[in-house]
Design a protein around this motif. Structure first.
Motif, PDB file in Angstrom:
ATOM      1  N   GLY A   1       0.390  -1.466  -0.222  1.00  0.00           N
ATOM      2  CA  GLY A   1      -0.066   0.077  -0.362  1.00  0.00           C
ATOM      3  C   GLY A   1       0.661   1.085  -0.337  1.00  0.00           C
ATOM      4  N   ASP A   2       0.216   2.194   0.068  1.00  0.00           N
ATOM      5  CA  ASP A   2       1.630   3.629  -0.707  1.00  0.00           C
ATOM      6  C   ASP A   2       0.738   4.690   0.487  1.00  0.00           C
ATOM      7  OD1 ASP A   2       3.394   5.573  -2.108  1.00  0.00           O
ATOM      8  OD2 ASP A   2       0.757   6.336  -2.772  1.00  0.00           O
ATOM      9  N   LEU A   3       1.168   4.629   1.220  1.00  0.00           N
ATOM     10  CA  LEU A   3       0.875   5.758   2.084  1.00  0.00           C
ATOM     11  C   LEU A   3       0.781   6.871   2.096  1.00  0.00           C
ATOM     12  CD1 LEU A   3       3.175   4.125   5.550  1.00  0.00           C
ATOM     13  CD2 LEU A   3       1.231   3.263   4.441  1.00  0.00           C
ATOM     14  N   LYS A   4       1.416   7.838   0.975  1.00  0.00           N
ATOM     15  CA  LYS A   4       1.037   9.548   0.748  1.00  0.00           C
ATOM     16  C   LYS A   4      -0.744   8.686   0.327  1.00  0.00           C
ATOM     17  CE  LYS A   4       3.420  12.679  -0.531  1.00  0.00           C
ATOM     18  NZ  LYS A   4       4.944  12.670  -0.333  1.00  0.00           N
ATOM     19  N   THR A   5      -1.619   7.757  -0.918  1.00  0.00           N
ATOM     20  CA  THR A   5      -2.271   7.892  -0.979  1.00  0.00           C
ATOM     21  C   THR A   5      -3.211   7.521  -0.367  1.00  0.00           C
ATOM     22  OG1 THR A   5      -2.084   6.622  -3.455  1.00  0.00           O
ATOM     23  CG2 THR A   5      -3.861   6.169  -2.331  1.00  0.00           C
ATOM     24  N   LEU A   6      -3.263   6.820   0.867  1.00  0.00           N
ATOM     25  CA  LEU A   6      -4.084   6.519   1.969  1.00  0.00           C
ATOM     26  C   LEU A   6      -4.213   8.175   2.740  1.00  0.00           C
ATOM     27  CD1 LEU A   6      -5.938   5.321   3.570  1.00  0.00           C
ATOM     28  CD2 LEU A   6      -3.703   4.847   5.202  1.00  0.00           C
ATOM     29  N   ARG A   7      -3.228   8.504   2.368  1.00  0.00           N
ATOM     30  CA  ARG A   7      -3.204  10.094   3.627  1.00  0.00           C
ATOM     31  C   ARG A   7      -3.909  11.073   2.544  1.00  0.00           C
ATOM     32  NH1 ARG A   7      -0.889  13.124   6.788  1.00  0.00           N
ATOM     33  NH2 ARG A   7       0.750  11.663   7.555  1.00  0.00           N
ATOM     34  N   LEU A   8      -3.426  11.510   1.239  1.00  0.00           N
ATOM     35  CA  LEU A   8      -4.346  11.763   0.489  1.00  0.00           C
ATOM     36  C   LEU A   8      -6.206  11.742   0.990  1.00  0.00           C
ATOM     37  CD1 LEU A   8      -2.491  12.235  -2.938  1.00  0.00           C
ATOM     38  CD2 LEU A   8      -3.444  14.224  -1.677  1.00  0.00           C
ATOM     39  N   ALA A   9      -6.133  10.442   0.286  1.00  0.00           N
ATOM     40  CA  ALA A   9      -7.255  10.106   0.743  1.00  0.00           C
ATOM     41  C   ALA A   9      -8.528  10.551   1.782  1.00  0.00           C
ATOM     42  CB  ALA A   9      -7.742   8.252   0.278  1.00  0.00           C
ATOM     43  N   LEU A  10      -7.675  10.678   3.186  1.00  0.00           N
ATOM     44  CA  LEU A  10      -8.506  11.188   4.312  1.00  0.00           C
ATOM     45  C   LEU A  10      -7.763  12.158   4.600  1.00  0.00           C
ATOM     46  CD1 LEU A  10      -6.446   8.466   5.940  1.00  0.00           C
ATOM     47  CD2 LEU A  10      -8.657   7.968   5.504  1.00  0.00           C
ATOM     48  N   THR A  11      -7.400  12.705   3.992  1.00  0.00           N
ATOM     49  CA  THR A  11      -7.170  14.097   4.283  1.00  0.00           C
ATOM     50  C   THR A  11      -7.735  15.293   3.492  1.00  0.00           C
ATOM     51  OG1 THR A  11      -5.156  14.531   4.896  1.00  0.00           O
ATOM     52  CG2 THR A  11      -6.049  13.887   6.722  1.00  0.00           C
ATOM     53  N   GLY A  12      -7.036  14.752   1.789  1.00  0.00           N
ATOM     54  CA  GLY A  12      -6.826  16.297   1.010  1.00  0.00           C
ATOM     55  C   GLY A  12      -5.682  16.620   0.741  1.00  0.00           C
ATOM     56  N   ARG A  13      -4.926  16.112   1.822  1.00  0.00           N
ATOM     57  CA  ARG A  13      -3.770  16.600   1.303  1.00  0.00           C
ATOM     58  C   ARG A  13      -2.392  15.562   1.909  1.00  0.00           C
ATOM     59  NH1 ARG A  13      -7.454  19.139   4.933  1.00  0.00           N
ATOM     60  NH2 ARG A  13      -7.372  21.621   4.997  1.00  0.00           N
ATOM     61  N   ASP A  14      -1.289  16.253   1.015  1.00  0.00           N
ATOM     62  CA  ASP A  14      -0.169  15.465   0.888  1.00  0.00           C
ATOM     63  C   ASP A  14       0.777  15.320   2.099  1.00  0.00           C
ATOM     64  OD1 ASP A  14       1.154  17.879   0.208  1.00  0.00           O
ATOM     65  OD2 ASP A  14       1.135  17.271  -1.859  1.00  0.00           O
ATOM     66  N   ARG A  15       0.712  16.247   3.125  1.00  0.00           N
ATOM     67  CA  ARG A  15       1.346  16.486   4.545  1.00  0.00           C
ATOM     68  C   ARG A  15      -0.242  16.299   5.291  1.00  0.00           C
ATOM     69  NH1 ARG A  15       6.429  19.277   3.171  1.00  0.00           N
ATOM     70  NH2 ARG A  15       6.147  19.448   5.553  1.00  0.00           N
ATOM     71  N   GLY A  16       0.561  15.951   6.760  1.00  0.00           N
ATOM     72  CA  GLY A  16      -0.285  16.168   7.818  1.00  0.00           C
ATOM     73  C   GLY A  16       0.122  15.524   9.328  1.00  0.00           C
ATOM     74  N   PRO A  17      -1.509  15.088  10.412  1.00  0.00           N
ATOM     75  CA  PRO A  17      -0.986  14.471  11.318  1.00  0.00           C
ATOM     76  C   PRO A  17       0.479  13.352  10.231  1.00  0.00           C
ATOM     77  CG  PRO A  17      -3.258  14.649  11.064  1.00  0.00           C
ATOM     78  CD  PRO A  17      -2.701  15.299   9.937  1.00  0.00           C
ATOM     79  N   GLU A  18       0.495  13.143  12.221  1.00  0.00           N
ATOM     80  CA  GLU A  18       1.043  11.518  11.797  1.00  0.00           C
ATOM     81  C   GLU A  18      -0.146  10.396  11.349  1.00  0.00           C
ATOM     82  OE1 GLU A  18       2.443   7.617  14.384  1.00  0.00           O
ATOM     83  OE2 GLU A  18       2.291   9.300  15.045  1.00  0.00           O
ATOM     84  N   LEU A  19       0.143   9.446  10.389  1.00  0.00           N
ATOM     85  CA  LEU A  19      -0.504   8.672   9.702  1.00  0.00           C
ATOM     86  C   LEU A  19      -1.001   7.636  11.082  1.00  0.00           C
ATOM     87  CD1 LEU A  19      -2.337   8.398   6.905  1.00  0.00           C
ATOM     88  CD2 LEU A  19      -0.495   7.156   6.588  1.00  0.00           C
TER      89      LEU A  19
END
Ligand code: GLU
Length: 333
Positions: free
Chosen positions: A295-313
């Motif tokens: 799985g690509d963690l960056k993709t998951l973050r994007l899906a969950l927040t719409g941003r490529d940076r932010g809180p620890e996953l």
């Protein structure tokens, strides 16, 4: 019993050097008077006293009597001034309009309120002898005077109130928790010599203060629901905590390309299979498993927040309710 006073002029939010006096007086004294030195109309700022009261409340500095405003004690100063004469040691005690100058008002108050220890900044050291003599002329015993070092800017000059972080209000606006400011001032104690202002130290103390805050207090300070605390714990100051909370509560809408599907499908499977609430270890385990299956963690973050940076996953997964995490993963596809 040590009777002390903190005596700011109502010039608006406290300079950190004045806040140092407040904290030092509170730590030293058994009884503390809050006196508002408002005899100099040119230094009085509208709302200045309220700003000081708000700063003290925020810092958690309490006093036993006051606020006593010098402007309300003018009759007493006039009476004392008549006793001593308009001038004393070549210094003006009463202005032409009959109002008292700082020296007279301050000494009369210190005598009347039975102050035993005057603790204030080094800039008042030149006043000590005059204040001793005035006290004696009023028939009283002078208090002990303790002058502490000032907080200076990097250039070694008095820290300007306009410098970021130089006032209590500006520290609050920068999201520094009160506990961090208070601890910094307590660490300084009563510096014998002037010190350079150490904002980086305050910022480090802010990280510690956030780590030590109980969940409910942190959530309240960050104006976020308590469920978001795992995310908030990653913040270095309260502004950052508010921003992290916002990123979770207000995701940017996203449409991810087809390549995102395998990651999100795997995430959904793992999340479905896990319990409703995830603790930190379970959330980290889920992230590890997702990574292990490609799985690509960056993709998951994007899906969950719409941003490529932010809180620890993992913190994000801990904070997001299960159905909300699944809903966001679906919506991104
Ligand atoms: N109002 C004076 C100041 O803020 C007080 C000085 C004193 O403590 O006597 O500098």
């Amino acid at each position: 019993m040590k009777r002390v006073r903190f005596a700011p002029s109502p010039t608006g939010s406290l300079h950190v050097g004045n806040a140092l006096s407040a904290v030092a007086n509170r730590a030293f004294g058994d009884w503390m008077l809050l006196r508002i030195d408002d005899t100099d109309p040119e230094r009085n700022v509208p709302g200045g006293e309220d700003a000081i009261l708000a700063d003290l409340a925020w810092l958690g500095v309490e006093w036993d009597e006051g606020p006593v405003r010098q402007s309300e004690r003018s009759a007493r100063y006039t009476e004392a001034g008549r006793e001593l004469g308009d001038r004393f040691d070549g210094i003006t005690l009463l202005r032409e309009d009959g109002s008292a100058t700082y020296h007279l008002a301050s000494v009369v108050d210190d005598v009347d309120f039975g102050i035993t220890h005057v603790i204030r900044g080094n800039d008042h050291r030149p006043n000590e002898q005059l204040h001793r003599r005035l006290t004696q002329a009023l028939g009283a015993t002078p208090p002990e005077f303790i002058h502490h070092g000032l907080i200076l800017g990097e250039d070694g000059r008095k820290l300007s109130k306009r410098t970021p972080g130089a006032t209590v209000a500006s520290l609050r606006e920068q999201g520094i928790p009160a506990a961090a400011v208070r601890r910094y001032l307590e660490e300084l104690g009563l510096p014998k010599h002037d010190v350079h202002y150490d904002l980086p130290r305050i910022r480090r103390l802010a990280i510690e203060a956030i780590a030590e805050m109980p969940d409910a207090e942190l959530a309240e300070a960050a104006e976020a629901p308590v469920g978001l605390v795992p995310v908030l714990r990653g913040a270095r100051d309260l502004n950052e905590a508010r921003e992290l909370a916002r990123q979770v509560l207000e995701p940017e809408p996203v449409q991810l390309p087809a390549e995102a599907r395998p990651t999100l499908e795997r995430f959904k499977e793992l999340r479905e299979g896990a319990s409703n609430g995830l603790d930190h270890d379970a959330a980290r385990e889920l992230v590890r498993e997702l990574k292990a299956v490609g799985g690509d963690l960056k993709t998951l973050r994007l899906a969950l927040t719409g941003r490529d940076r932010g809180p620890e996953l993992a913190a994000l997964l801990e904070a997001l309710p299960k159905d909300e995490a699944l809903r966001r993963a679906d919506a991104a596809l």
